[in-house]
Design an enzyme around this catalytic site. Sequence first.
Site, short mmCIF file in Angstrom:
data_model
loop_
_atom_site.label_atom_id
_atom_site.label_comp_id
_atom_site.label_asym_id
_atom_site.label_seq_id
_atom_site.Cartn_x
_atom_site.Cartn_y
_atom_site.Cartn_z
N CYS A 1 14.32 3.72 -15.08
CA CYS A 1 14.48 2.47 -14.33
C CYS A 1 13.55 2.32 -13.13
O CYS A 1 12.79 1.36 -13.06
CB CYS A 1 15.92 2.32 -13.87
SG CYS A 1 17.01 1.78 -15.17
N ARG B 1 11.83 10.77 -19.33
CA ARG B 1 10.99 9.61 -19.03
C ARG B 1 10.54 9.62 -17.57
O ARG B 1 11.35 9.70 -16.67
CB ARG B 1 11.73 8.31 -19.38
CG ARG B 1 11.71 8.04 -20.88
CD ARG B 1 12.50 6.82 -21.23
NE ARG B 1 13.94 7.07 -21.15
CZ ARG B 1 14.87 6.17 -21.42
NH1 ARG B 1 14.52 4.94 -21.75
NH2 ARG B 1 16.13 6.48 -21.34
C1 UDX Z 1 18.93 4.39 -11.54
C2 UDX Z 1 19.92 3.58 -10.67
O1 UDX Z 1 20.67 4.48 -9.83
C3 UDX Z 1 20.85 2.74 -11.54
O2 UDX Z 1 21.65 1.90 -10.73
C4 UDX Z 1 19.99 1.86 -12.48
O3 UDX Z 1 20.82 1.12 -13.35
C5 UDX Z 1 19.03 2.72 -13.28
O4 UDX Z 1 18.23 3.52 -12.40
P1 UDX Z 1 18.98 6.67 -12.90
O5 UDX Z 1 17.57 6.36 -13.30
O6 UDX Z 1 19.93 7.17 -13.93
O7 UDX Z 1 19.67 5.36 -12.27
O8 UDX Z 1 18.89 7.78 -11.76
P2 UDX Z 1 19.25 8.00 -10.23
O9 UDX Z 1 20.38 8.97 -10.14
O10 UDX Z 1 19.41 6.74 -9.47
O11 UDX Z 1 17.93 8.77 -9.72
C6 UDX Z 1 16.63 8.21 -9.95
C7 UDX Z 1 15.55 9.14 -9.48
O12 UDX Z 1 15.48 9.18 -8.06
C8 UDX Z 1 15.70 10.61 -9.89
O13 UDX Z 1 14.43 11.09 -10.31
C9 UDX Z 1 16.15 11.32 -8.65
O14 UDX Z 1 15.73 12.67 -8.61
C10 UDX Z 1 15.45 10.51 -7.58
N1 UDX Z 1 16.15 10.56 -6.29
C11 UDX Z 1 17.36 9.98 -6.14
C12 UDX Z 1 15.51 11.15 -5.19
O15 UDX Z 1 14.39 11.67 -5.30
N2 UDX Z 1 16.15 11.15 -3.99
C13 UDX Z 1 17.37 10.58 -3.81
O16 UDX Z 1 17.87 10.60 -2.67
C14 UDX Z 1 18.00 9.98 -4.93
#
Ligand code: UDX
Length: 417
Positions: A242, A309
């Site tokens: 996403c 991904r």
């Molecule tokens: C995200 C959104 O949270 C969700 O609402 C949307 O529908 C789809 O995209 P997701 O891709 O499953 O969900 O992962 P998420 O847990 O949000 O983390 C995304 C990325 O950000 C990960 O690579 C994570 O490692 C990174 N991240 C997240 C950080 O680097 N720091 C943070 O503080 C939080």
Amino acid sequence: MTAACFADLGHRVVVRDIQPERIRLLQSGEIPFFEPGLGDLISKNKDRLTFTLDVQEAVSGAEVVYVCVDTPPMASGDADLSRVWAVIDALKDATHLAAVVVKSTVPVGTGERVRAALDGAGLSHVGYAANPEFTAEGKAVADFLGPDRVVVGTADAATAALVRELHEGVDGPVEVMDVPSAEMVKLASNALLATKISFINEIATVCEATGADIEEVAKAIGMDHRLGPHFLKAGLGYGGSCFPKDSRALSALASNSGYPFQLLNAVIQVNELQPRRAIQRLKSVLGTFKGSRIALLGLTFKPGTDDMREAPSGIIAARLLAEGAQVRCWDPLARLADVEPWASTTRHSSPMEAVTGADAVIVVTEWPEVKAIDWAAAGSVMRRAVCFDGRNLLDPQELAAAGFTYMGVGRATQTPA
Ligand code: UDX
């Protein structure tokens, strides 16, 4: 996931997919990807769920059609909507429908074009709504059934009432608005979350230069209720299905209207630099990667998923190989395609096996198994005890006491105690 959750709310749902293997697996009670709780939800609601390859079979008895296809980025950065249009085209004779609802992430303005296409096909009596998805992988079921909000974009009250009714039993408020606003909420929410991550990663870089510690800084920033503690974890950057895609799509959408979304472009650029900076910093300790062995612990874009991904591990592995390193990988769930960079790496069945003989270890994904490693034992089987903690998962002092040179993101480098 949407289908299983709607079935759990008491609706009868027919799932149609174009991939025969997926449908075969689902029909035999298996899940084609890793998502905790989804298998149980499907088996609990199996009487209300059917799976088919035949679009007409899915549509013929339906009252509402949910469009949940993917909208991958094209080379231009714009979303590829061909799968959305393929579904809309298949609905030409579905005059019995009450509504078509798009859950797929689409550029703002798509709904109005779909509405015009439905009108053109003689389906002006069929309602239209945008109902974007906000679930995170690994907790998708809980996010669907207990969301912060359900966003419904529609131009007519009857469709709003219908989609609201479909969500009866969901523990969260339903926000009804016009279609373009609903489409924008999805893109803007993901862009703002990505902005928080790139912002804290930039602060981490300044921390490295000034001697501040990002973990202390982020914790205290997050205690301000106006800012909140979430999405302030510095690391190797965001990946997944996403954030990278949606931030590029929103940037492309803005550019298409002649506006360069500079803040978002910087967010994207910071994220793309983050894994490359990590490699540079590790190189400054090792001197060269030529002839070295580097262990990558964790490959998926976050823990609790098998999803590769846009995972930063891909950039890290490719950079290391280009610099002449051998790359040794461990991950409990990742499924790697036999393509570069992975084809040139070795895969190991435990973290300890991966680090054996290595000159450095990079923590790429914060899996609990990595936190649980006996680092003194790991250091004793490595050629050089060097750790780059790309997720600030480990205790720097503990690593130094175990004989490691320890580098984190936005924290002071520790030399062996
Ligand atoms: C995200 C959104 O949270 C969700 O609402 C949307 O529908 C789809 O995209 P997701 O891709 O499953 O969900 O992962 P998420 O847990 O949000 O983390 C995304 C990325 O950000 C990960 O690579 C994570 O490692 C990174 N991240 C997240 C950080 O680097 N720091 C943070 O503080 C939080």
